[in-house]
Design an enzyme around this catalytic site. Sequence first.
Site, mmCIF file in Angstrom:
data_model
loop_
_atom_site.group_PDB
_atom_site.id
_atom_site.type_symbol
_atom_site.label_atom_id
_atom_site.label_comp_id
_atom_site.label_asym_id
_atom_site.label_seq_id
_atom_site.Cartn_x
_atom_site.Cartn_y
_atom_site.Cartn_z
ATOM 1 N N HIS A 1 13.870 -41.184 -64.971
ATOM 2 C CA HIS A 1 13.232 -39.930 -65.404
ATOM 3 C C HIS A 1 12.346 -40.165 -66.628
ATOM 4 O O HIS A 1 11.247 -39.623 -66.722
ATOM 5 C CB HIS A 1 14.290 -38.884 -65.748
ATOM 6 C CG HIS A 1 15.183 -38.503 -64.601
ATOM 7 N ND1 HIS A 1 16.518 -38.812 -64.565
ATOM 8 C CD2 HIS A 1 14.918 -37.833 -63.451
ATOM 9 C CE1 HIS A 1 17.054 -38.349 -63.445
ATOM 10 N NE2 HIS A 1 16.104 -37.753 -62.744
ATOM 11 N N GLN B 1 20.122 -27.748 -51.482
ATOM 12 C CA GLN B 1 19.838 -29.066 -50.908
ATOM 13 C C GLN B 1 21.097 -29.905 -50.755
ATOM 14 O O GLN B 1 21.028 -31.062 -50.350
ATOM 15 C CB GLN B 1 18.778 -29.804 -51.735
ATOM 16 C CG GLN B 1 19.254 -30.351 -53.076
ATOM 17 C CD GLN B 1 18.117 -30.972 -53.875
ATOM 18 O OE1 GLN B 1 17.215 -30.281 -54.348
ATOM 19 N NE2 GLN B 1 18.136 -32.281 -54.024
ATOM 20 N N SER C 1 19.939 -44.396 -60.896
ATOM 21 C CA SER C 1 20.165 -43.105 -60.235
ATOM 22 C C SER C 1 21.287 -42.358 -60.931
ATOM 23 O O SER C 1 22.260 -42.980 -61.384
ATOM 24 C CB SER C 1 20.540 -43.339 -58.758
ATOM 25 O OG SER C 1 21.116 -42.166 -58.214
ATOM 26 N N ARG D 1 23.465 -40.702 -59.583
ATOM 27 C CA ARG D 1 24.681 -40.856 -58.780
ATOM 28 C C ARG D 1 25.347 -42.218 -58.967
ATOM 29 O O ARG D 1 26.455 -42.420 -58.484
ATOM 30 C CB ARG D 1 24.390 -40.591 -57.303
ATOM 31 C CG ARG D 1 24.198 -39.103 -56.989
ATOM 32 C CD ARG D 1 24.139 -38.848 -55.482
ATOM 33 N NE ARG D 1 24.194 -37.432 -55.146
ATOM 34 C CZ ARG D 1 23.135 -36.684 -54.819
ATOM 35 N NH1 ARG D 1 21.931 -37.208 -54.790
ATOM 36 N NH2 ARG D 1 23.294 -35.405 -54.513
#
Lengths: 206, 206
Positions: B37, B61, B185, B187
């Site tokens: 990011h 989503q 990520s 996650r």
Amino acid sequence: MRVIRNIRQMQKIARTLQRAGKTIGLVPTMGALHEGHASLIRACRKNNDTTIVSIFVNPIQFGPSEDFNRYPRPIGQDSSLCMKERVDFIFHPAAQEMYSAGFKTYVDVQELGTRLCGASRQGHFRGVTTVVAKLFNACMPDRVYFGRKDAQQALIIQRMVKDLNIPVSVKVMPTVREKGGLAVSSRNAYLDEGRRNDARVISQSL
Amino acid sequence: MRVIRNIRQMQKIARTLQRAGKTIGLVPTMGALHEGHASLIRACRKNNDTTIVSIFVNPIQFGPSEDFNRYPRPIGQDSSLCMKERVDFIFHPAAQEMYSAGFKTYVDVQELGTRLCGASRQGHFRGVTTVVAKLFNACMPDRVYFGRKDAQQALIIQRMVKDLNIPVSVKVMPTVREKGGLAVSSRNAYLDEGRRNDARVISQSL
């Protein structure tokens, strides 16, 4: 009055107007303009610095057995009406400008589009919401004008605008009627005198 | 840096910036910000007068068996990162601000969303395109920044932007990787050391 056929050019004009602090009103139509459209144009001119009338017979809102091919397209007459009503821009893109090869994106308002008129016109309202979303992005209006005649359409577009946070104010204007009470519509051109009389019965009995 | 939680207020700010001739860049995120990011934010700052980072864990989503509830939401850390990267606005709406009662409108890119990742995540990409369309209308960016890590997502959003004539330029930036080669990520926080080592095998063998 200028006729714009290209999306990017329309966006450039709209952006320039926005930056100059001018408000933009849009009257989306499929052409074959009549007194109903004229009343929308007048309302639009009254409240906006710039009035855009879009004329586009939208293929994706017609079912396979509907009247896409025979829908009237009297562009000369439409231009005259717009000139007379002092429209600033006609946005009149070709079908391939609006739906280029590989087009696959649809805007869909669930439930509302499958009832009433939508029950017998599969995919119709999805076609309407998709093209209206595209017209909003092309013309960047502050206000957009629809007739109450197409009541379900107006409701669905209001829902779409709210749900997607589209920065436009939706104005739904009164239905314009012929002397006998029949709502003015481009498709009335399909009616002969007998059927026109029959159609009057509906508004008269209501 | 200001944190905006209300859509109308965000639109008002964006409109004011537009009218002042300022360009707006948007980095849409679900928070739990990391170096990937940060690299998007830097690219955004470089080419736009104003940088907005949206932080919104988008319920629509996530599939019913996916990680919506446990998805990390370290808003304090995220704010610090944004401050450090000199972000101008964080747009951080609540779920009920984005999806109010009666919400029924979806933006869908057909075919592209049902293959690859979409095959096992029904409705995922429809959720992504819908929220991204909403974020565009809220923040009115000139440019929007995505990572190539989510390659299918980037492709689908580019298709949506083209098809709906959204007046925004989509920038897809290189994937940022950890030293071992694993793509950064949010996650990855779910992985213990062993699984993290396993995951490295993928980029290393490619």
